[in-house]
Motif scaffolding. Structure first.
Motif, PDB file in Angstrom:
ATOM      1  N   VAL A 154       0.835  -1.200   0.000  1.00 36.01           N
ATOM      2  CA  VAL A 154       0.000   0.000   0.000  1.00 36.01           C
ATOM      3  C   VAL A 154       0.872   1.254   0.000  1.00 36.01           C
ATOM      4  N   ALA A 155       1.815   1.306   0.921  1.00 38.76           N
ATOM      5  CA  ALA A 155       2.675   2.479   1.036  1.00 38.76           C
ATOM      6  C   ALA A 155       3.972   2.085   1.714  1.00 38.76           C
ATOM      7  N   SER A 156       5.022   2.781   1.337  1.00 40.73           N
ATOM      8  CA  SER A 156       6.335   2.524   1.913  1.00 40.73           C
ATOM      9  C   SER A 156       7.061   3.837   2.128  1.00 40.73           C
ATOM     10  N   MET A 157       7.923   3.850   3.142  1.00 38.48           N
ATOM     11  CA  MET A 157       8.766   5.022   3.336  1.00 38.48           C
ATOM     12  C   MET A 157      10.093   4.593   3.937  1.00 38.48           C
ATOM     13  N   CYS A 158      11.130   5.376   3.641  1.00 40.95           N
ATOM     14  CA  CYS A 158      12.464   5.103   4.166  1.00 40.95           C
ATOM     15  C   CYS A 158      12.941   6.312   4.958  1.00 40.95           C
ATOM     16  N   SER A 159      13.649   6.045   6.036  1.00 43.05           N
ATOM     17  CA  SER A 159      14.118   7.139   6.876  1.00 43.05           C
ATOM     18  C   SER A 159      15.104   8.033   6.143  1.00 43.05           C
ATOM     19  N   VAL A 160      15.769   7.500   5.132  1.00 43.75           N
ATOM     20  CA  VAL A 160      16.713   8.313   4.357  1.00 43.75           C
ATOM     21  C   VAL A 160      15.988   9.225   3.389  1.00 43.75           C
ATOM     22  N   GLY A 161      14.674   9.015   3.269  1.00 39.00           N
ATOM     23  CA  GLY A 161      13.873   9.865   2.404  1.00 39.00           C
ATOM     24  C   GLY A 161      13.103   9.077   1.374  1.00 39.00           C
ATOM     25  N   GLY A 162      11.939   9.605   1.012  1.00 40.06           N
ATOM     26  CA  GLY A 162      11.155   8.978  -0.031  1.00 40.06           C
ATOM     27  C   GLY A 162       9.950   8.235   0.470  1.00 40.06           C
ATOM     28  N   THR A 163       8.895   8.338  -0.300  1.00 37.57           N
ATOM     29  CA  THR A 163       7.683   7.570  -0.044  1.00 37.57           C
ATOM     30  C   THR A 163       7.218   6.974  -1.361  1.00 37.57           C
ATOM     31  N   LEU A 164       6.482   5.889  -1.245  1.00 41.85           N
ATOM     32  CA  LEU A 164       5.981   5.200  -2.429  1.00 41.85           C
ATOM     33  C   LEU A 164       4.581   4.709  -2.124  1.00 41.85           C
ATOM     34  N   TYR A 165       3.672   4.916  -3.052  1.00 40.57           N
ATOM     35  CA  TYR A 165       2.286   4.511  -2.858  1.00 40.57           C
ATOM     36  C   TYR A 165       1.809   3.650  -4.021  1.00 40.57           C
ATOM     37  N   ALA A 166       0.936   2.734  -3.694  1.00 40.67           N
ATOM     38  CA  ALA A 166       0.261   1.982  -4.745  1.00 40.67           C
ATOM     39  C   ALA A 166      -0.675   2.931  -5.482  1.00 40.67           C
ATOM     40  N   ASP A 167      -0.851   2.709  -6.763  1.00 42.38           N
ATOM     41  CA  ASP A 167      -1.711   3.591  -7.568  1.00 42.38           C
ATOM     42  C   ASP A 167      -3.124   3.674  -6.987  1.00 42.38           C
ATOM     43  N   ALA A 168      -3.583   2.568  -6.416  1.00 42.33           N
ATOM     44  CA  ALA A 168      -4.957   2.512  -5.921  1.00 42.33           C
ATOM     45  C   ALA A 168      -5.215   3.443  -4.741  1.00 42.33           C
ATOM     46  N   VAL A 169      -4.149   3.856  -4.054  1.00 39.49           N
ATOM     47  CA  VAL A 169      -4.335   4.673  -2.852  1.00 39.49           C
ATOM     48  C   VAL A 169      -3.683   6.049  -2.984  1.00 39.49           C
ATOM     49  N   LYS A 170      -2.999   6.274  -4.078  1.00 35.04           N
ATOM     50  CA  LYS A 170      -2.287   7.536  -4.253  1.00 35.04           C
ATOM     51  C   LYS A 170      -3.257   8.704  -4.170  1.00 35.04           C
ATOM     52  N   GLY A 171      -2.890   9.701  -3.374  1.00 40.96           N
ATOM     53  CA  GLY A 171      -3.739  10.866  -3.202  1.00 40.96           C
ATOM     54  C   GLY A 171      -4.766  10.721  -2.089  1.00 40.96           C
ATOM     55  N   ARG A 172      -4.935   9.505  -1.588  1.00 43.92           N
ATOM     56  CA  ARG A 172      -5.904   9.275  -0.512  1.00 43.92           C
ATOM     57  C   ARG A 172      -5.243   8.836   0.785  1.00 43.92           C
ATOM     58  N   PHE A 173      -4.154   8.090   0.681  1.00 38.28           N
ATOM     59  CA  PHE A 173      -3.454   7.577   1.861  1.00 38.28           C
ATOM     60  C   PHE A 173      -2.134   8.328   2.033  1.00 38.28           C
ATOM     61  N   THR A 174      -1.736   8.472   3.302  1.00 36.56           N
ATOM     62  CA  THR A 174      -0.463   9.111   3.613  1.00 36.56           C
ATOM     63  C   THR A 174       0.267   8.303   4.674  1.00 36.56           C
ATOM     64  N   ILE A 175       1.510   7.943   4.373  1.00 36.26           N
ATOM     65  CA  ILE A 175       2.341   7.215   5.324  1.00 36.26           C
ATOM     66  C   ILE A 175       3.266   8.202   6.013  1.00 36.26           C
ATOM     67  N   SER A 176       3.459   8.000   7.308  1.00 40.02           N
ATOM     68  CA  SER A 176       4.359   8.878   8.054  1.00 40.02           C
ATOM     69  C   SER A 176       4.940   8.099   9.232  1.00 40.02           C
ATOM     70  N   GLN A 177       5.930   8.700   9.851  1.00 39.45           N
ATOM     71  CA  GLN A 177       6.631   8.009  10.935  1.00 39.45           C
ATOM     72  C   GLN A 177       7.052   9.005  12.001  1.00 39.45           C
ATOM     73  N   ASP A 178       6.927   8.585  13.229  1.00 37.99           N
ATOM     74  CA  ASP A 178       7.444   9.363  14.353  1.00 37.99           C
ATOM     75  C   ASP A 178       8.486   8.476  15.033  1.00 37.99           C
ATOM     76  N   SER A 179       9.746   8.702  14.702  1.00 41.92           N
ATOM     77  CA  SER A 179      10.795   7.827  15.234  1.00 41.92           C
ATOM     78  C   SER A 179      10.936   7.963  16.742  1.00 41.92           C
ATOM     79  N   GLY A 180      10.599   9.144  17.276  1.00 38.06           N
ATOM     80  CA  GLY A 180      10.679   9.326  18.721  1.00 38.06           C
ATOM     81  C   GLY A 180       9.689   8.446  19.452  1.00 38.06           C
ATOM     82  N   LYS A 181       8.514   8.291  18.854  1.00 42.28           N
ATOM     83  CA  LYS A 181       7.481   7.436  19.435  1.00 42.28           C
ATOM     84  C   LYS A 181       7.567   6.011  18.905  1.00 42.28           C
ATOM     85  N   MET A 182       8.505   5.776  17.993  1.00 38.01           N
ATOM     86  CA  MET A 182       8.673   4.460  17.376  1.00 38.01           C
ATOM     87  C   MET A 182       7.337   3.966  16.835  1.00 38.01           C
TER      88      MET A 182
END
Length: 124
Positions: free
Chosen positions: A47-75
């Motif tokens: 569905v979605a992927s992200m790397c701490s070094v930068g970059g996000t990737l979304y499946a076409d089916a969810v692009k524009g509707r889903f957002t992946i994010s990360q809070d490393s402090g909260k793990m």
């Protein structure tokens, strides 16, 4: 021991929103993580992927509707899902790549660690 625990699933009307969380432990965030989903009888899909070094990737089916994010402090890894559709109904899984891998990818084969999943049901 790496552990991933998803939460936030539930039932929502079509057009609504849900926010999934994935709390992880025993894992460094200097890698890539992702969200996947699976319905019975079908293969698990990215569905979605992200790397701490930068970059996000979304499946076409969810692009524009889903957002992946990360809070490393909260793990914690998040997936904000808006404008949900019936076809988004699935079990959603959080996943992390092995420490030796850094690949922005939606392919399940790149991921080593998996959570138990959280069910998302979208109804009309």
């Amino acid at each position: 021991l790496v552990q991933l625990v998803e939460s936030g699933g539930g039932s929502v009307q079509s057009g609504g929103s849900l926010s999934l969380s994935c709390e992880y432990s025993g894992y460094t965030t200097d890698n890539c993580m992702g969200w996947f989903r699976q319905v019975p009888g079908k293969e698990r899909e990215g569905v979605a992927s992200m790397c701490s070094v930068g970059g996000t990737l979304y499946a076409d089916a969810v692009k524009g509707r889903f957002t992946i994010s990360q809070d490393s402090g909260k793990m914690t890894l998040y997936l904000q899902m808006n404008s949900l559709k019936d076809e988004d109904t699935a079990m959603y899984y959080c996943a992390a790549q092995p420490e030796s891998t850094v690949a922005l990818s939606l392919k399940t084969s790149w991921y080593k660690y998996w959570g138990q999943g959280t069910q998302v049901t979208v109804f009309s």
